[in-house]
Scaffold this motif. Structure first.
Motif, PDB file in Angstrom:
ATOM      1  N   VAL A  29       0.770  -1.299   0.228  1.00  0.00           N
ATOM      2  CA  VAL A  29      -0.069   0.144  -0.023  1.00  0.00           C
ATOM      3  C   VAL A  29       0.985   1.313   0.068  1.00  0.00           C
ATOM      4  O   VAL A  29       0.577   2.407  -0.527  1.00  0.00           O
ATOM      5  CB  VAL A  29      -1.088  -0.046   1.161  1.00  0.00           C
ATOM      6  N   ALA A  30       1.965   1.240   0.454  1.00  0.00           N
ATOM      7  CA  ALA A  30       2.815   2.467   0.514  1.00  0.00           C
ATOM      8  C   ALA A  30       3.385   2.772  -0.944  1.00  0.00           C
ATOM      9  O   ALA A  30       3.759   4.062  -1.165  1.00  0.00           O
ATOM     10  CB  ALA A  30       4.234   1.842   1.268  1.00  0.00           C
ATOM     11  N   ASP A  31       3.114   2.041  -1.908  1.00  0.00           N
ATOM     12  CA  ASP A  31       3.458   2.423  -3.407  1.00  0.00           C
ATOM     13  C   ASP A  31       2.373   3.240  -3.906  1.00  0.00           C
ATOM     14  O   ASP A  31       2.451   3.763  -5.180  1.00  0.00           O
ATOM     15  CB  ASP A  31       3.552   1.169  -4.160  1.00  0.00           C
ATOM     16  N   LEU A  32       1.105   3.451  -3.353  1.00  0.00           N
ATOM     17  CA  LEU A  32       0.021   4.188  -3.742  1.00  0.00           C
ATOM     18  C   LEU A  32       0.708   5.643  -4.010  1.00  0.00           C
ATOM     19  O   LEU A  32       1.071   6.325  -3.084  1.00  0.00           O
ATOM     20  CB  LEU A  32      -1.238   4.248  -2.839  1.00  0.00           C
ATOM     21  N   PRO A  33       0.317   6.428  -4.989  1.00  0.00           N
ATOM     22  CA  PRO A  33       0.719   7.941  -5.205  1.00  0.00           C
ATOM     23  C   PRO A  33      -0.216   8.829  -4.513  1.00  0.00           C
ATOM     24  O   PRO A  33      -1.360   8.113  -3.931  1.00  0.00           O
ATOM     25  CB  PRO A  33       0.296   8.067  -6.696  1.00  0.00           C
ATOM     26  N   LEU A  34       0.103   9.911  -3.929  1.00  0.00           N
ATOM     27  CA  LEU A  34      -0.615  10.647  -3.133  1.00  0.00           C
ATOM     28  C   LEU A  34      -2.089  10.984  -3.646  1.00  0.00           C
ATOM     29  O   LEU A  34      -2.970  11.079  -2.688  1.00  0.00           O
ATOM     30  CB  LEU A  34       0.069  11.859  -2.977  1.00  0.00           C
ATOM     31  N   ALA A  35      -1.904  11.218  -4.895  1.00  0.00           N
ATOM     32  CA  ALA A  35      -3.397  11.488  -5.346  1.00  0.00           C
ATOM     33  C   ALA A  35      -4.508  10.308  -5.051  1.00  0.00           C
ATOM     34  O   ALA A  35      -5.449  10.314  -4.937  1.00  0.00           O
ATOM     35  CB  ALA A  35      -3.252  11.747  -6.895  1.00  0.00           C
ATOM     36  N   MET A  36      -3.912   9.103  -5.400  1.00  0.00           N
ATOM     37  CA  MET A  36      -4.897   8.057  -5.147  1.00  0.00           C
ATOM     38  C   MET A  36      -5.043   7.848  -3.666  1.00  0.00           C
ATOM     39  O   MET A  36      -6.108   7.290  -3.379  1.00  0.00           O
ATOM     40  CB  MET A  36      -4.217   6.869  -5.767  1.00  0.00           C
ATOM     41  N   GLN A  37      -4.305   8.092  -2.970  1.00  0.00           N
ATOM     42  CA  GLN A  37      -4.522   7.933  -1.345  1.00  0.00           C
ATOM     43  C   GLN A  37      -5.535   8.866  -0.937  1.00  0.00           C
ATOM     44  O   GLN A  37      -6.288   8.438  -0.109  1.00  0.00           O
ATOM     45  CB  GLN A  37      -3.100   8.492  -0.673  1.00  0.00           C
ATOM     46  N   VAL A  38      -5.687  10.137  -1.556  1.00  0.00           N
ATOM     47  CA  VAL A  38      -6.784  10.798  -0.823  1.00  0.00           C
ATOM     48  C   VAL A  38      -8.281  10.142  -1.493  1.00  0.00           C
ATOM     49  O   VAL A  38      -9.164  10.363  -0.704  1.00  0.00           O
ATOM     50  CB  VAL A  38      -6.854  12.029  -1.775  1.00  0.00           C
ATOM     51  N   LYS A  39      -8.145   9.697  -2.662  1.00  0.00           N
ATOM     52  CA  LYS A  39      -9.448   9.077  -3.111  1.00  0.00           C
ATOM     53  C   LYS A  39      -9.811   7.714  -2.288  1.00  0.00           C
ATOM     54  O   LYS A  39     -11.070   7.321  -2.120  1.00  0.00           O
ATOM     55  CB  LYS A  39      -9.380   8.938  -4.819  1.00  0.00           C
ATOM     56  N   LEU A  40      -8.768   7.082  -2.178  1.00  0.00           N
ATOM     57  CA  LEU A  40      -8.809   5.916  -1.159  1.00  0.00           C
ATOM     58  C   LEU A  40      -9.410   5.972   0.320  1.00  0.00           C
ATOM     59  O   LEU A  40     -10.365   5.462   0.691  1.00  0.00           O
ATOM     60  CB  LEU A  40      -7.479   4.918  -1.149  1.00  0.00           C
ATOM     61  N   LEU A  41      -8.889   7.000   0.669  1.00  0.00           N
ATOM     62  CA  LEU A  41      -9.406   7.596   2.205  1.00  0.00           C
ATOM     63  C   LEU A  41     -10.908   7.934   2.130  1.00  0.00           C
ATOM     64  O   LEU A  41     -11.345   7.516   3.017  1.00  0.00           O
ATOM     65  CB  LEU A  41      -8.584   8.641   2.630  1.00  0.00           C
ATOM     66  N   ARG A  42     -11.286   8.754   1.197  1.00  0.00           N
ATOM     67  CA  ARG A  42     -12.595   8.911   1.118  1.00  0.00           C
ATOM     68  C   ARG A  42     -13.596   7.676   0.892  1.00  0.00           C
ATOM     69  O   ARG A  42     -14.677   7.664   1.508  1.00  0.00           O
ATOM     70  CB  ARG A  42     -12.810  10.069  -0.169  1.00  0.00           C
ATOM     71  N   ALA A  43     -13.065   6.707   0.098  1.00  0.00           N
ATOM     72  CA  ALA A  43     -13.848   5.680  -0.140  1.00  0.00           C
ATOM     73  C   ALA A  43     -14.075   4.622   0.917  1.00  0.00           C
ATOM     74  O   ALA A  43     -14.917   4.267   1.588  1.00  0.00           O
ATOM     75  CB  ALA A  43     -13.370   4.750  -1.265  1.00  0.00           C
ATOM     76  N   ILE A  44     -12.893   4.593   1.778  1.00  0.00           N
ATOM     77  CA  ILE A  44     -12.793   3.863   3.211  1.00  0.00           C
ATOM     78  C   ILE A  44     -13.979   4.711   4.359  1.00  0.00           C
ATOM     79  O   ILE A  44     -14.546   4.059   4.929  1.00  0.00           O
ATOM     80  CB  ILE A  44     -11.463   3.737   3.511  1.00  0.00           C
ATOM     81  N   GLN A  45     -13.783   5.954   4.181  1.00  0.00           N
ATOM     82  CA  GLN A  45     -14.684   6.668   5.328  1.00  0.00           C
ATOM     83  C   GLN A  45     -15.886   6.855   4.887  1.00  0.00           C
ATOM     84  O   GLN A  45     -16.693   6.442   5.903  1.00  0.00           O
ATOM     85  CB  GLN A  45     -13.990   8.312   5.232  1.00  0.00           C
ATOM     86  N   GLU A  46     -16.263   6.920   3.841  1.00  0.00           N
ATOM     87  CA  GLU A  46     -17.866   7.376   3.534  1.00  0.00           C
ATOM     88  C   GLU A  46     -18.627   5.849   2.914  1.00  0.00           C
ATOM     89  O   GLU A  46     -19.584   5.549   2.750  1.00  0.00           O
ATOM     90  CB  GLU A  46     -17.801   7.944   2.066  1.00  0.00           C
TER      91      GLU A  46
END
Length: 454
Positions: free
Chosen positions: A242-259
């Protein structure tokens, strides 16, 4: 004689707000469940101690205590009672605290009834099929060492809740196997387990791979397609490296997990998804946060509970148990008799440090089976290089005791470092892992001892 009807699953609703408790009760009754209410922590504890329940839903804050008190009460008594807590909107800290304490899941106020129904259905899937029960018995992690037994105990606990799990460990130490074991022992076992190598997806395809896309969203999108989240719906999504995810994708992943919602590329409406997230990486994710490579908010969302996989060299004689299992598996796949290990081969396996862990062991045994003559695998068939520990011991034994202590220690330390660098092709990062020190510490030692490449 009339057949006795099966008792309805019983749910305990704990909330000091009478209106909300009645709303939850009505929703659960419509789902065909038996409901009991308590309007405080003290009353709830009394009911839990005196009656059987299949699920507990509790508000987080009440006049006489907190939902966390109930979570701890259930854990202390060792009850097989999943509990979900209801937190105030945006109160992520409370939700994480509840999950760490052993809660099954959480809901945010105002409670969305669809999410409530999904949570309850997930929590009450207690009866697994015979195939699933068999899979739970056949653990994919083998060994009797203390290190592994601690892992197995934690896996059993993790399987009983929905907390995100962060699996750490060296490459080849079995992080995905641990994630599969958690899934197989959970009430999601009959649903999909979707494993994703985050480092293997091109950056321009990540969003469509994770969330899916609609027909015509981009050139080549000929049909609608689901992403990883939809494919894992109801089950487990394992995010490896998971550390290989680019920062832009990390933002979208965070939202998907939270919402708990995703929007397909080219789509308008969001789709509810119910997945448990298990992530893993061989990198130090905390250091990735410090360096700005990984978002801190996503790190805290993923790293609710950490599961550390032991290196093979920390598992003692388990290496022989695992090796025998792998040889039997190789024999079954190749349609040949199972080979045995000679005493010399067993000794060599136990002395080797396996920097590549179980994955390296499997490769070694594949080669040994092909090279061995007859029905036994000997030490020569394994083709193991002498470990850096053995080299350091040999050098130290030859140094004698005539040097000043610091010279003596420096020579031993230099011998071990040179051996590790030789084994890793002078890859200082891998050598540091092999030696069990930080990269910065190794770099300091290289400068102090005057060790240079070539």
């Amino acid at each position: 004689m009339a057949k006795k009807s099966k008792a309805l699953p019983r749910v305990l609703v704990v909330d000091d707000e009478v209106d909300l408790a009645e709303l939850l009760e009505l929703t659960l009754l419509k789902m065909g469940l038996d409901v009991e209410k308590a309007h405080g922590v003290i009353a709830a504890k009394a009911l839990i101690d005196s009656q059987h329940f299949d699920l507990c839903l509790s508000d987080m804050r009440m006049p006489d205590g907190e939902g966390l008190d109930l979570v701890r009460h259930i854990q202390a008594k060792g009850l097989d009672l999943p509990i979900a807590v209801i937190t105030a909107y945006g109160s992520t800290e409370n939700a994480v605290a509840a999950l760490k304490a052993g809660a099954f899941d959480y809901l945010a106020k105002p409670v969305a009834l669809e999410q409530l129904r999904a949570l309850v259905k997930s929590a009450l899937k207690i009866d697994a099929t015979p195939a699933v029960k068999a899979a739970r018995r056949d653990r994919p992690l083998l060994g009797d060492s203390v290190a592994l037994q601690q892992v197995l105990v934690l896996i059993e606990k993790l399987a009983r809740n929905q907390a995100p799990v962060y699996v750490t460990g060296e490459s080849g130490s079995g992080k995905e196997r641990a994630a599969r074991a958690i899934h197989a022992s959970s009430n999601r076992a009959e649903k999909p387990f979707v494993a994703v190598n985050c480092g293997a997806i091109p950056e321009n395809l990540m969003e469509s791979e994770f969330f899916g896309y609609r027909k015509g969203a981009f050139t080549g999108a000929m049909d609608d397609r689901e992403g990883f989240f939809q494919a894992a719906n109801g089950g487990t999504l394992f995010l490896d490296e998971v550390a290989d995810l680019p920062l832009a994708m990390q933002v979208k992943l965070l939202r998907a997990i939270q919402e708990r919602k995703v929007r397909q590329v080219g789509g308008v409406n969001e789709v509810d998804v119910d997945v448990r997230i298990i992530s893993a990486t061989h990198q130090n994710l905390a250091r990735c946060v410090e360096s700005g490579k990984f978002r801190q908010d996503l790190y805290y969302r993923l790293n609710v509970i950490e599961l550390k996989m032991p290196a093979l060299r920390e598992m003692g004689d388990d290496v022989l148990t695992i090796a025998q299992f792998l040889v039997e598996d190789i024999a079954a796949r190749q349609g040949m008799p199972v080979m045995k290990f000679t005493a010399a081969a067993k000794k060599a396996l136990c002395r080797y440090d396996f920097p590549g862990n179980v994955r390296e062991l499997e490769n070694i045994l594949e080669r040994a089976v092909a090279l061995a003559d007859g029905t036994e695998i000997d030490s020569d068939d394994l083709q193991l290089q002498q470990s850096q520990c053995d080299k350091a011991e040999a050098v130290a034994a030859n140094l004698g005791d005539t040097y000043p202590l610091q010279d003596y220690l420096d020579r031993v330390e230099k011998a071990a470092i040179v051996a590790a660098l030789d084994k890793t092709g002078f890859n200082r990062t891998q050598a540091a892992k092999l030696l069990g020190v930080t990269f910065r510490s190794l770099r300091y030692r290289l400068e102090r001892l005057g060790i240079v490449e070539g």
